[in-house]
Write an enzyme that holds these catalytic residues in place. Structure first.
Site: not given
Ligand code: ADE
Ligand code: ZN
Length: 364
Positions: A190, A222, A300
């Site tokens: 998330g 991230e 991802d």
């Molecule tokens: N759920 C799916 N892709 C995501 C991402 N890149 N960062 C956080 N949650 C996610």
């Molecule tokens: Zn992810």
């Protein structure tokens, strides 16, 4: 140097950061929407493509930080809402089992022998009152896939950053008391930028998971900076960090990750698409690896990002001028970073060495 993706497919490997909800192909989504009688948020052909999307406001841009991302939305928060829409279409056990089976088939086609796949039940609203049924149906599809000779896929049950502490504890308790088939880890994903610094909120849930024998993987570094990665380590005792790229901003953290061999599940194209870095030249993957951190390369959310694992590896190899030795290192790191059982890890490492010998002439 551009490396032929067929060569990358021929190298056995694991994938450790891929979301099941981000793996539904466009054709599958359109079929599911039709079966559910659900309207599309935009034109079918460009559902994953914001540049020609004539209803870009269908999902809101929650972060303001993302680039136009080719997925019908901009930014991470909008992207998560898109995953909610996808999950809302899946109504039957058969559909879930097919999704899982096809996922394993696609992984196999990329040369992936083992996957830790993330599934976040909050994206699958029709299953809110039957999470056991959700996991059971997915496991049946994965069992069938493995029986048919396809890749082994295990599951990481993911919490959402915006959930409550109580919801986290409930999920972890349920997992440890019931140990659903194929679930090997507790995860959290998330948007940390909109949720804020929430490590402490989930500490108890991750503690329950650890005591119950589940592994732990955490999205951090991230949409958060290095402090999110520190929290993942200190408060959630993460075995692995999903993304983690912004650890580069704290040299002490980089040393800690290297020294404690905490691997990163890096997803280059996702980072570019969601605007974390403008290009691979400014992406820290190579620098993290140079400083001793175990890095892996992953997709991802391959379907909306329009990628496959071999594309990610080719992208990185091209940007950093990698050849076979670096790809072999990457393949071995993917196995070591995975939660695959020891015997499978051993056989995969042998298979990588064997493949390296047969691939060598193609790299001369
Ligand atoms: N759920 C799916 N892709 C995501 C991402 N890149 N960062 C956080 N949650 C996610
Ligand atoms: Zn992810």
């Amino acid at each position: 140097m551009h490396i032929d993706e067929n060569l990358i497919r021929a190298l056995p490997k694991a994938e450790v950061h891929v979301h099941l909800e981000g793996s539904l192909e466009l054709a599958d989504l359109l079929e599911l929407a039709k079966a559910a009688g659900a309207p599309l948020p935009g034109p079918a052909a460009t559902l994953f493509d914001v540049s020609t999307h004539d209803n870009p406001g269908a999902f809101e841009n929650g972060t303001g930080g993302g680039a136009s991302n080719g997925i019908g939305v901009t930014g991470l928060s909008g992207f998560l809402q898109f995953l909610d829409w996808e999950g809302s279409l899946v109504r039957s056990r058969e559909q879930l089992a097919r999704i899982a089976y096809r996922f394993a088939a696609r992984q196999s086609a990329s040369g992936v022998r083992y996957t830790d796949a993330i599934i976040n039940p909050t994206h699958w609203a029709p299953w809110a009152s039957d999470v056991a049924g959700l996991f059971d149906a997915l496991a049946s599809g994965l069992d069938e896939a493995e029986a048919d000779g396809l890749a082994t896929v295990n599951l990481c049950y993911s919490l959402l950053r915006t959930q409550s502490a109580e919801a986290g504890v409930r999920a972890a308790t349920w997992l440890t008391e019931n140990r659903p088939a194929r679930v090997i880890a507790l995860s959290i994903d998330g948007d940390e930028r909109s949720a804020g610094r929430t490590g402490i909120r989930f500490a108890e849930a991750f503690d329950i998971a650890a005591r119950g024998g589940l592994r732990r993987t955490v999205h951090a570094g991230e949409s958060s900076g290095p402090e999110g990665v520190w929290d993942a380590i200190r408060l959630l005792h993460a075995d692995r960090i999903d993304h983690g790229v912004r650890a580069i901003e704290d040299p002490e953290l980089v040393d800690y990750l290297a020294e404690h061999e905490i691997p990163l599940g890096i997803c280059p194209r996702s980072n570019l698409t969601l605007g974390i870095y403008p290009d691979l030249e400014s992406h820290p993957l190579a620098e993290l690896q140079r400083r001793g951190v175990i890095v892996t390369v992953n997709t991802d959310d391959p379907a909306p990002l329009g990628t496959r694992l071999e594309n990610e590896w080719a992208l990185v190899a091209g940007a950093y001028d990698w050849g076979l030795p670096e790809l072999v290192t990457l393949a071995k790191a993917s196995v070591a970073a995975s939660f695959a059982p020891d015997d499978l890890q051993r056989s995969m490492l042998t298979a990588i060495d064997d493949a390296a010998v047969s691939l060598a002439p193609a790299f001369r």
